[in-house]
Design a protein around this motif. Structure first.
Motif: not given
Ligand SMILES: C[S@@+](CC[C@H](N)C(=O)[O-])C[C@H]1O[C@@H](n2cnc3c(N)ncnc32)[C@H](O)[C@@H]1O
Length: 183
Positions: A123, A130, A140-141, A143-144, A147-148
């Motif tokens: 993390d 990030g 934002e979505e 990127t999220a 990253l997930a």
């Protein structure tokens, strides 16, 4: 960043300013470093500013951590980032020399590369990447989701959840001429 700096080095004063207009007197310091911030300055202004505040024989040091692309998991992660953002990570690494360009011609840089690594929880690694500007300006979505997915890839490479980041720091150092002693 200032809070982090103060907690690590409480005895060192912090002055808010910009590299293009340093809030420091002429010839008052032996070392000026921007670490990895120089590329945000305007070298037509920041080079004369660095030269102004340095004492004769002082040094300007700039450096950037670049990904060690010869490490397989880092090359694979870079390829995923390239696909997702449409950027060329390897070309950016090759172009790091351009970041230390000096339009004034007043600096003569010596270049060194220093390899280093650190082991950090997955993390911490994801929070670090990030924070890069390419992520910050993305949706934002989007990127999220990236990253997930990245987390899943990393946990396959590092099942204990500790990522070994490997960097090559490209370091540039320029010295100002020493003051000549009168004959
Ligand atoms: C990638 S971070 C580097 C942080 C730290 N210096 C390091 O090397 O780890 C880039 C930093 O440049 C700073 N920055 C942006 N414009 C600047 C300017 N004109 N003069 C000095 N720093 C600037 C940003 O606030 C940001 O903290």
């Amino acid at each position: 960043m200032a809070a982090q700096f103060r907690s690590t080095l409480p005895g060192i004063p912090i002055i808010r300013g910009t590299g293009d207009d340093l809030p420091l007197a002429d010839a008052c310091v032996d070392l000026v470093t921007y670490a990895q911030a120089w590329h945000w300055t305007d070298p037509a202004r920041s080079v004369p500013e660095a030269l102004r505040v340095l004492r004769p024989g002082g040094a300007l040091a700039l450096w950037w951590n670049t990904d060690a692309l010869d490490v397989p998991w880092i090359a694979e992660a870079a390829a995923r980032t390239e696909r997702h953002f449409g950027i060329d990570v390897a070309a950016e690494k090759r172009n790091v020399n351009a970041r230390a360009a000096d339009p004034t011609g007043g600096l003569d840089f010596t270049r060194r590369t220093v390899r280093w690594s650190r082991r950090v929880p997955v993390d911490t690694h994801l929070a670090n990447i990030g924070s890069h500007s390419v992520f910050l300006i993305d949706d934002e979505e989007h990127t999220a989701a990236f990253l997930a997915e990245e987390r899943e890839h990393l946990l396959k490479a590092f099942p204990d959840g500790i990522v070994e980041e490997v960097y090559e720091v490209v370091l540039f150092l320029a010295k100002t001429p020493a003051r000549r002693t009168p004959a």
